[in-house]
Motif scaffolding. Structure first.
Motif, PDB file in Angstrom:
ATOM      1  N   VAL A   1      -1.659  -8.819  -6.746  1.00 42.06           N
ATOM      2  CA  VAL A   1      -1.680  -9.518  -5.443  1.00 42.06           C
ATOM      3  C   VAL A   1      -2.047  -8.531  -4.333  1.00 42.06           C
ATOM      4  O   VAL A   1      -2.823  -8.852  -3.425  1.00 42.06           O
ATOM      5  N   ALA A   2      -1.513  -7.315  -4.409  1.00 37.76           N
ATOM      6  CA  ALA A   2      -1.809  -6.307  -3.383  1.00 37.76           C
ATOM      7  C   ALA A   2      -3.301  -5.991  -3.364  1.00 37.76           C
ATOM      8  O   ALA A   2      -3.892  -5.836  -2.289  1.00 37.76           O
TER       9      ALA A   2
ATOM     10  N   GLY B   1      -5.813  -6.216  -0.166  1.00 33.74           N
ATOM     11  CA  GLY B   1      -6.618  -5.091   0.307  1.00 33.74           C
ATOM     12  C   GLY B   1      -5.948  -4.327   1.429  1.00 33.74           C
ATOM     13  O   GLY B   1      -4.724  -4.270   1.522  1.00 33.74           O
ATOM     14  N   ARG B   2      -6.768  -3.701   2.251  1.00 36.21           N
ATOM     15  CA  ARG B   2      -6.324  -2.976   3.438  1.00 36.21           C
ATOM     16  C   ARG B   2      -5.119  -2.075   3.180  1.00 36.21           C
ATOM     17  O   ARG B   2      -4.195  -2.006   3.985  1.00 36.21           O
ATOM     18  N   GLY B   3      -5.085  -1.432   2.017  1.00 36.04           N
ATOM     19  CA  GLY B   3      -4.031  -0.437   1.790  1.00 36.04           C
ATOM     20  C   GLY B   3      -2.678  -0.996   1.409  1.00 36.04           C
ATOM     21  O   GLY B   3      -1.694  -0.271   1.394  1.00 36.04           O
TER      22      GLY B   3
ATOM     23  N   LEU C   1       1.144  -7.711   8.753  1.00 36.93           N
ATOM     24  CA  LEU C   1       1.696  -6.396   9.091  1.00 36.93           C
ATOM     25  C   LEU C   1       0.718  -5.289   8.734  1.00 36.93           C
ATOM     26  O   LEU C   1       0.567  -4.317   9.480  1.00 36.93           O
ATOM     27  N   SER C   2       0.025  -5.439   7.623  1.00 38.89           N
ATOM     28  CA  SER C   2      -0.932  -4.384   7.276  1.00 38.89           C
ATOM     29  C   SER C   2      -2.117  -4.427   8.234  1.00 38.89           C
ATOM     30  O   SER C   2      -2.623  -3.381   8.641  1.00 38.89           O
ATOM     31  N   ALA C   3      -2.515  -5.613   8.656  1.00 39.92           N
ATOM     32  CA  ALA C   3      -3.591  -5.703   9.646  1.00 39.92           C
ATOM     33  C   ALA C   3      -3.159  -5.065  10.966  1.00 39.92           C
ATOM     34  O   ALA C   3      -3.990  -4.559  11.723  1.00 39.92           O
TER      35      ALA C   3
END
Ligand SMILES: NC(=O)c1ccc[n+]([C@@H]2O[C@H](COP(=O)([O-])OP(=O)(O)OC[C@H]3O[C@@H](n4cnc5c(N)ncnc54)[C@H](OP(=O)(O)O)[C@@H]3O)[C@@H](O)[C@H]2O)c1
Length: 228
Positions: free
Chosen positions: A55-56, A60-62, A35-37
């Motif tokens: 874990v976040a 990565g990616r916000g 979903l973040s991608a």
């Protein structure tokens, strides 16, 4: 906190904040990564905020991490990705934070014995219906039950070619969750019935697990016969 826009019948493509309870686990991390991608803001929830933050950071990616309650407060939509054993207790505790929120449930109440996986009998009929009973001021939608976490987490797969059955009683909310599934390349969100049918979808996961074991694969569903 928002939610389904009243009367909306179309697909919604705006960026949302998606919370994921159990976001430190296999399924939660997999959905969060995809979903973040796809451009969504994601907050991983955990019983332990520090674990979620760690874990976040790896995802990565916000993607951010928080405890489950803070995750619920920040999210437009919350995905419940915790084991069936913790489902009732967690949702009961977070009922106030989930008022008005779309709660997407992918929890499969399954047992395992020497013959494999099987569907458990749930007094309310299904995990989704239990969630709806526990959260009368939220909108519960069932989705992502059949999506393999291994596939979601496999970085060599640029698409997730699978149909996601979306069940629920609120048209605007099921539309919104279909759009969420559609935002992941290869995935299609398909309305598949009312919340009372969630028991069939949850139970079918036992068959997919049997298929995976027999054929050493990561099976998913793809519908034929129409324009979706
Ligand atoms: N794995 C799959 O391929 C898959 C596919 C479709 C659907 N699902 C469904 O997704 C859910 C999660 O599956 P999973 O394989 O990701 O499970 P998991 O890794 O065992 O657990 C996910 C997370 O839930 C939290 N958790 C564990 N026990 C809990 C409890 N008693 N109360 C509250 N939180 C608890 C833990 O996070 P914290 O310790 O950080 O709180 C854990 O990291 C299940 O209901 C499963 O049926 C899984």
């Amino acid at each position: 906190v928002i939610l389904a826009e009243p009367g909306c019948t179309g697909r919604i493509n705006r960026v949302q904040t998606i919370g994921v309870f159990g976001g430190t686990g296999q399924q939660g991390r997999g959905l969060a990564a995809r979903l973040s991608a796809a451009g969504q803001r994601v907050v991983l929830g955990s019983r332990d905020a520090a674990r979620a933050v760690a874990v976040a950071e790896r995802l990565g990616r916000g993607v951010r991490g928080a405890d489950n309650a803070q995750c619920a407060r920040e999210a437009d939509v919350v995905i419940v990705a915790v084991p069936w054993a913790g489902h009732q207790e967690l949702l009961t505790a977070l009922r106030p934070e989930l008022v008005g929120v779309i709660v997407v449930n992918c929890v499969n109440p399954l047992g395992f014995d020497d013959r494999g996986a099987y569907g458990l009998s749930v007094p309310e009929g299904s995990a989704c219906e239990q969630a709806a009973r526990l959260l009368p001021d939220s909108v519960v939608v069932g989705a992502f039950h059949h999506v393999s976490a291994e596939l979601l987490l496999d970085a060599s797969q640029s698409t997730v070619d699978i149909d996601v059955f979306v069940v629920g009683d609120d048209r605007a909310a099921t539309d919104q969750v279909q759009a969420l599934a559609d935002s992941i390349p290869g995935m299609r969100g398909i309305y598949a019935g009312r919340l009372r049918t969630a028991r069939h979808i949850e139970g079918l996961t036992a068959n997919l697990i049997a298929i995976n074991r027999r054929y050493t694969t990561r099976s998913g569903l793809r519908l034929t016969g129409g324009q979706w």
